[in-house]
Design a protein around this motif. Structure first.
Motif, PDB file in Angstrom:
ATOM      1  N   ASP A  65       9.779  -7.436  -4.076  1.00  0.00           N
ATOM      2  CA  ASP A  65       9.050  -8.473  -4.040  1.00  0.00           C
ATOM      3  C   ASP A  65       7.760  -8.168  -4.708  1.00  0.00           C
ATOM      4  OD1 ASP A  65       7.100  -7.124  -2.107  1.00  0.00           O
ATOM      5  OD2 ASP A  65       8.299  -7.814  -0.517  1.00  0.00           O
ATOM      6  N   ALA A  66       6.902  -9.230  -4.733  1.00  0.00           N
ATOM      7  CA  ALA A  66       5.639  -9.004  -5.596  1.00  0.00           C
ATOM      8  C   ALA A  66       4.730  -8.018  -5.356  1.00  0.00           C
ATOM      9  CB  ALA A  66       4.812 -10.194  -5.404  1.00  0.00           C
ATOM     10  N   ALA A  67       4.939  -7.075  -4.271  1.00  0.00           N
ATOM     11  CA  ALA A  67       4.276  -6.091  -3.525  1.00  0.00           C
ATOM     12  C   ALA A  67       4.785  -4.776  -3.650  1.00  0.00           C
ATOM     13  CB  ALA A  67       3.561  -6.272  -2.320  1.00  0.00           C
ATOM     14  N   ASN A  68       6.422  -4.911  -3.580  1.00  0.00           N
ATOM     15  CA  ASN A  68       7.074  -3.831  -3.411  1.00  0.00           C
ATOM     16  C   ASN A  68       8.132  -3.651  -4.143  1.00  0.00           C
ATOM     17  OD1 ASN A  68       5.868  -2.781  -0.483  1.00  0.00           O
ATOM     18  ND2 ASN A  68       6.285  -4.931  -0.127  1.00  0.00           N
ATOM     19  N   PRO A  69       8.153  -2.456  -4.925  1.00  0.00           N
ATOM     20  CA  PRO A  69       9.483  -2.348  -5.908  1.00  0.00           C
ATOM     21  C   PRO A  69      10.558  -2.249  -4.915  1.00  0.00           C
ATOM     22  CG  PRO A  69       7.878  -0.671  -6.312  1.00  0.00           C
ATOM     23  CD  PRO A  69       7.384  -1.422  -5.006  1.00  0.00           C
ATOM     24  N   LEU A  82       3.951  -3.834   3.679  1.00  0.00           N
ATOM     25  CA  LEU A  82       4.484  -2.645   2.870  1.00  0.00           C
ATOM     26  C   LEU A  82       6.156  -2.164   3.081  1.00  0.00           C
ATOM     27  CD1 LEU A  82       3.496  -0.120   1.075  1.00  0.00           C
ATOM     28  CD2 LEU A  82       3.231   0.987   3.009  1.00  0.00           C
TER      29      LEU A  82
END
Lengths: 258, 258
Positions: A65-69, A82
């Motif tokens: 998502d936008a925060a996590n590969p 996270l």
């Protein structure tokens, strides 16, 4: 926001371990950190739709998502927003948060190197003994090669890794207290689990190595972790999963010479 | 203290890489970080008594010291009084110090997981293709098994890892700029070196995978790293070591089906 919602909010979000059901595997190392620290965690291996949960984090469709590969493979740890994978990386993240390692300084890198070496020798290389050709094929299809790889593991690799770990325990930095790095830390739990699995897979080999007297410190550490109150209670509980067809497997023929 | 000594003192002690001479190997990933950052380092592989230096850090007699546990295997990094080993651990330590990654926060763990996955897939598993039975025996003694392992690598594992890396590049967190994690970081250098070695070992296979068009982002990243001024200068210099009998080896028969 309703009062109920506010009441249930915590200072730290819940830890969620995403791993395959039915085997201890890599997820078990993560569990031992939570169990020793006495910190609550959600274990999706023991929830419904366990396999689907893992696949959602490792299938080719999973995109992050936008925060996590995207993650490559379980174990996966979710903590608030996270999402991370890779076992040594999850341990690195958890250790300071669970009081099992420092948050900064040179010690972080010493503990991380010890964890990586233990995981190489007593986890990844044990898996290779029964799957030396292809992880996506059955053991029976690579049994002849497995016998050869297992022989090299028993005769060269396992003594080499145990010799190194004994050297760490005998070293000045360990300090003679029985733990790998002075005080008890997460790497002692890593060694406990990986050695426990290796003993399960190669019981005769480990017994023979014990009799040499060369690795007494490793055996003592193993026994000492077992007696830690939270670990002892966990190992006796039904939360501890039996070994099966995972990383640490027992094939008697892999202990016999051809 | 003599003026000369004061003049030569630095804010940070010199970095020293301890690795085998004659092969790029795991040490090459460390070198690329220094080279890209333009930071001076001592490379014992290119100094006299290179093998002896490595053995002093991995032989059964090496015991570590009051500050450092013994190391298991090269590469080893010495920085002031700190001595550490394990490639992903050395990268974790160096990245923030060389401006190639953040010093704290969730980003540290995302980059570390990407490095670990690349090193698993395009370094450790490539080594397994020519040494699937025993690392301390010759390739010729395990050639039949190597052919089988190489086939599984070419057909299943390599496409799986490249597919994952392409997924990372396509993901929201990468952001479409061509690097794995938004801005350029050390994991792009890790991918460059490991992919370069894999291309050397399996040129026909990589060419075939290129033609599928499924991994264009990975190939573009590879080309983009090559064009970074410091990397380009390094690759053209005699500091860059040719591939040989190390991790990434080219055996034409490992690309042929039996």
């Amino acid at each position: 926001m309703a009062p109920e919602t506010r009441r249930s909010s915590k200072t730290s979000p819940e830890y969620e371990l995403i791993y395959w059901p039915g085997i201890p595997g890599r997820g078990e190392v993560v569990r031992l950190l939570f169990e020793d620290a006495g910190v609550a965690y959600k274990d999706t291996a023991k929830a419904s739709r366990a396999v689907e949960t893992v696949l959602a984090h490792s299938a080719p469709e999973s995109a992050g998502d936008a925060a996590n590969p995207p993650t490559f493979a379980p174990p996966v740890l979710r903590h608030g927003g996270l999402v991370i994978n890779q076992l040594p990386n999850i341990l690195l993240y958890l250790a300071p948060r669970l009081g099992l390692g420092p948050a900064s300084g040179n010690e972080v890198y010493h503990l991380n190197e010890l964890a990586l070496t233990i995981l190489d020798g007593l986890l990844a290389e044990v898996h290779e003994t029964h799957h030396p050709i292809a992880t996506d094929q059955y053991y029976d299809e690579q049994k002849a090669e497995a016998k050869k790889r297992a022989k090299a593991f028993r005769e060269a690799r396992l003594p080499k890794f145990l010799g190194y770990l004994q050297r760490v325990l005998d070293g000045e930095r360990s300090g003679g207290g029985g733990w790998l790095y002075g005080e008890f830390t997460y790497v002692d739990l890593v060694l406990f689990q990986c050695f426990d699995g290796t003993k399960y897979a190669f019981p005769k080999t480990v017994e023979k190595l014990k009799k040499t007297g060369k690795y007494d410190g490793v055996f003592r550490l193993y026994d000492a972790v077992r007696e830690r109150p939270n670990i002892k209670a966990y190992l006796e509980s039904d939360r501890r999963i039996d070994y099966a067809d995972g990383i640490w497997r027992h094939y008697p023929e892999l202990e016999e010479d051809e």
